[in-house]
Design an enzyme around this catalytic site. Structure first.
Site, PDB file in Angstrom:
ATOM      1  N   GLU B  62     -17.759 124.749  88.295  1.00 49.45           N
ATOM      2  CA  GLU B  62     -18.797 124.661  87.248  1.00 49.45           C
ATOM      3  C   GLU B  62     -20.173 124.367  87.832  1.00 49.45           C
ATOM      4  OE1 GLU B  62     -15.807 123.383  87.016  1.00 49.45           O
ATOM      5  OE2 GLU B  62     -14.927 124.253  85.215  1.00 49.45           O
ATOM      6  N   HIS B 131     -10.092 117.560  76.837  1.00 50.20           N
ATOM      7  CA  HIS B 131     -10.282 118.926  76.330  1.00 50.20           C
ATOM      8  C   HIS B 131     -10.675 118.918  74.849  1.00 50.20           C
ATOM      9  CE1 HIS B 131      -8.040 119.858  79.986  1.00 50.20           C
ATOM     10  NE2 HIS B 131      -8.327 121.142  79.839  1.00 50.20           N
TER      11      HIS B 131
END
Lengths: 334, 332
Positions: B62, B131
């Site tokens: 990322e 998440h």
């Protein structure tokens, strides 16, 4: 002993430019330090005294439309890429005509017209940005190269690993140029890194890793020239580890408890500027008076730069609120 | 104007498709957004249509690919990095907060960083604490970023197209629970929705419920239930947090005299706190009761459904907040 071939195979104009830019960097740094003590320059200065050959060797091997990302120790990179001392001094002084309108200062000094995509206050922050620029060049079919300057400290940041891996996968025209000055701030490399040569890491990414004497401007130039050629030919990234040393503290005022004066003295004997100067004279490529003349021009240039910065206007305090966004400013929409 | 029903995910996908076709500088980055079409199918078919150079599958890096997106944005492109689960945006924070957001300002306007970061948010899928989070408030706190939190397919498409023409870094939050569950009318014709314009999703007169992203739908359900009890709730969706349409929010509360602010992010120091401050200042003389805030409770989002649904705002908590306001309302 310098490993590179005789200097006579290079155009004298290039050699003189190397000398000029290295000397300008050195003198700029010394003047900036002086002006900081005198109060013209606020904040901190991370000088690159002793590391001039890495900046100049690398930037002169690039084309004017190639780009670099720089570091917290970035004054040399800017000058090496063509930056002007007066706008730099004004920026360091936080003045309106500075490169970044006084908003960046030493840590963020940059000139995008010269292809400098920012000095960076975050260690390793510029590495993925350079890789991104390389991706843009590749996508548009431009034969341009991006070079990321970073230090041995940044080589331990995740940003380096992630950018190196992706650039390898996509064969990007990027050069990872590590200025290994043996210390990440105050921590010696042997205390932070279990290998001796950071260039060895290139193997793990699948591209060449090259070690070069970072205090030999011509050796640096050669290494970057070859890496740039590889990049332009679509052969992907190169990691260059230039072994060098900063002769002053991490920042001005750093007590330098992490190293001995003897070690610093030892490295002063390898100072890249006297070394290159001696070699130019030894090979009889220029005479002393030419070098003296260049030195004199630089001193005059810096006198002018300091005067320019002193006389330059301060930014207006209300300007602080402008320029956050490219299309709106706080007062209008918020 | 002819319309059809699209899901939230289809609206996102259609915006990306149209903008990729319109502007060759636009390039998508992300994990499994290409050959797979995205785990949430928001980029389905775009890899086949635009090729691997414009719909780029990245390594699981990322910081690396968001950083490269910043670099590519600074050299003439308009990248759209996707953060598959918004929770992973922590891995890219330096590049978003220290690089993209500030680059223009700290270089004295020498460069623009037109980057549109798409990130998901939202819980309710038993995905666990890493998440399920909603981190839009962090980005609304950072000068230099714009933050978009659409609630409907119509808004999502129009706002995403605006983001893809914006010269600034934009963080665009998509609640993943809405992707395939929320459907709505979307015109066939092209349209854009400007940033900084709130939308009144339901008109009412007794109380204002300010809600964003998926919470708009929860608020609308609560408003429907309240309507059956004779309580008229207005539901206002700011749609973008930066810039923020303070005027519309304040006007609504001036009209109704009460405000419930609902957000799936954490309550403490969160979006609801900021919006409450806006309302308290702008509508102080019109408030008949203290402002109510409804957000996620300040715990990591749990896995087990009874635990998870207890932490995330729901219809019942909004209704109860409205009751408290109406009870607290001073006699006219």
């Amino acid at each position: 002993m310098d490993a590179t071939k005789s200097l006579s195979s290079y155009p004298t104009s290039l050699l003189l430019e190397m000398f000029r830019r290295m000397t300008l960097i050195r003198e700029f740094e010394l003047r900036a330090i002086e002006e900081r003590h005198r109060g013209l320059i606020p904040g901190f200065i991370h000088s690159c005294v002793g590391q001039e050959a890495t900046a100049v060797g690398a930037c002169l091997a690039l084309n004017p439309d190639d780009v670099i990302t720089s570091t917290h120790r970035g004054h040399g990179h800017l000058i090496a890429k063509g930056g002007e001392a007066r706008y730099m001094m004004a920026e360091l002084a936080g003045r309106q005509p500075g490169y970044c309108l006084g908003r960046g200062g030493s840590l963020h000094i940059s000139d995008f017209n010269l292809g400098i995509l920012g000095a960076n206050g975050i260690v390793g922050g510029g590495i993925p940005i350079a890789a991104g620029a390389a991706l843009a060049f590749k996508m548009r079919g431009e034969r341009r190269v991006a070079l990321a300057f970073f230090g041995d400290g940044a080589a331990n940041e995740g940003a380096f690993h992630e950018a190196a891996n992706q650039s390898a996968v996509w064969k990007l025209p990027v050069i990872f140029f590590c200025e290994n000055n043996l210390y990440g701030e105050g921590t010696a490399m042997h205390r932070s890194t279990a290998i001796q040569n950071l260039a060895d890491r290139a193997v793990a990414y699948g591209f060449p890793g090259v070690i070069v004497d970072g205090n030999d401007v011509v050796a640096v130039y050669e290494a970057v020239r070859q890496a740039a050629e590889r990049a332009r030919n679509g052969e992907g990234p190169t990691l260059i580890e230039a072994k060098t040393y900063r002769l002053r503290g991490h920042y001005e005022g750093d007590p330098q408890v992490y190293r001995t004066p003897q070690e610093v003295e030892e490295w002063k004997r390898r100072d890249p500027i006297p070394r290159f100067r001696a070699r130019l004279l030894q090979e009889q490529l220029v005479d002393e008076s030419t070098l003296e003349e260049i030195q004199g021009e630089i001193m005059a240039q810096l006198d002018e730069a300091v005067l320019f910065a002193k006389q330059a206007s301060q930014p207006q305090s209300e300007d602080a609120l402008y320029g956050v966004y490219a299309d709106i400013h706080n007062g209008l929409v918020f | 104007m002819s319309t059809r029903e699209l899901t939230f995910a289809q609206a996102i996908r259609e915006a990306l498709d149209e903008e990729l076709a319109r502007d060759e500088r636009i390039v998508l980055f992300g994990e499994d957004i290409g050959a797979w079409g995205g785990v949430f199918r928001t980029t389905e078919g775009l890899y086949e249509k635009y090729g691997p150079d414009r719909v780029i599958d990245t390594p699981l890096s990322e910081e690396g690919y968001v950083g490269m997106a910043v670099g590519i944005a600074m050299t003439g492109m308009h990248p759209v990095p996707e953060i598959m689960f918004g929770d992973f945006i922590t891995l890219a924070m330096d590049q978003i907060v220290n690089q993209a957001a500030k680059m223009r300002y700290m270089t004295g306007g020498q460069v623009a960083v037109p980057i549109t970061i798409r990130a998901t948010m939202g819980g309710g899928r038993s995905s666990g604490a890493q998440h399920s989070q909603s981190w839009h408030a962090w980005f609304a706190h950072v000068p230099g970023l714009k933050v978009v939190v659409p609630s409907t397919p119509y808004d999502a498409k129009g706002l995403l197209k605006t983001a893809l023409r914006d010269p600034n870094p934009v963080v665009f939050f998509e609640d993943k629970v809405m992707y395939h569950k929320i459907k709505g009318p979307v015109p066939e014709e092209e349209y854009l929705i400007p940033f900084g314009v709130a939308d009144i999703k339901r008109e009412g007169k007794d109380v204002t419920i300010i809600a964003l992203s998926r919470m708009v739908h929860t608020a609308l359900a609560a408003a429907e239930r309240l309507a059956q009890e004779g309580i008229s709730a207005e539901v206002v969706d700011p749609r973008t947090l930066t810039p923020l349409d303070e005027e519309t929010l304040v006007q609504s509360v001036c009209k109704t005299g009460g405000a419930v602010i609902v957000d799936e992010g954490y309550t403490r120091f969160g979006i609801t706190a900021e919006l409450a401050a806006v309302i308290a200042k702008g509508a102080f003389d019109y408030l008949d009761a203290p402002i109510e805030r409804v957000g996620a409770f300040d715990v990591p989002i749990p896995f087990s459904p009874p635990l998870e649904f207890a932490t995330i705002p729901d219809e019942e908590r909004i209704v109860q907040a409205v009751y408290r306001i109406l009870e607290g309302r001073r006699p006219q």
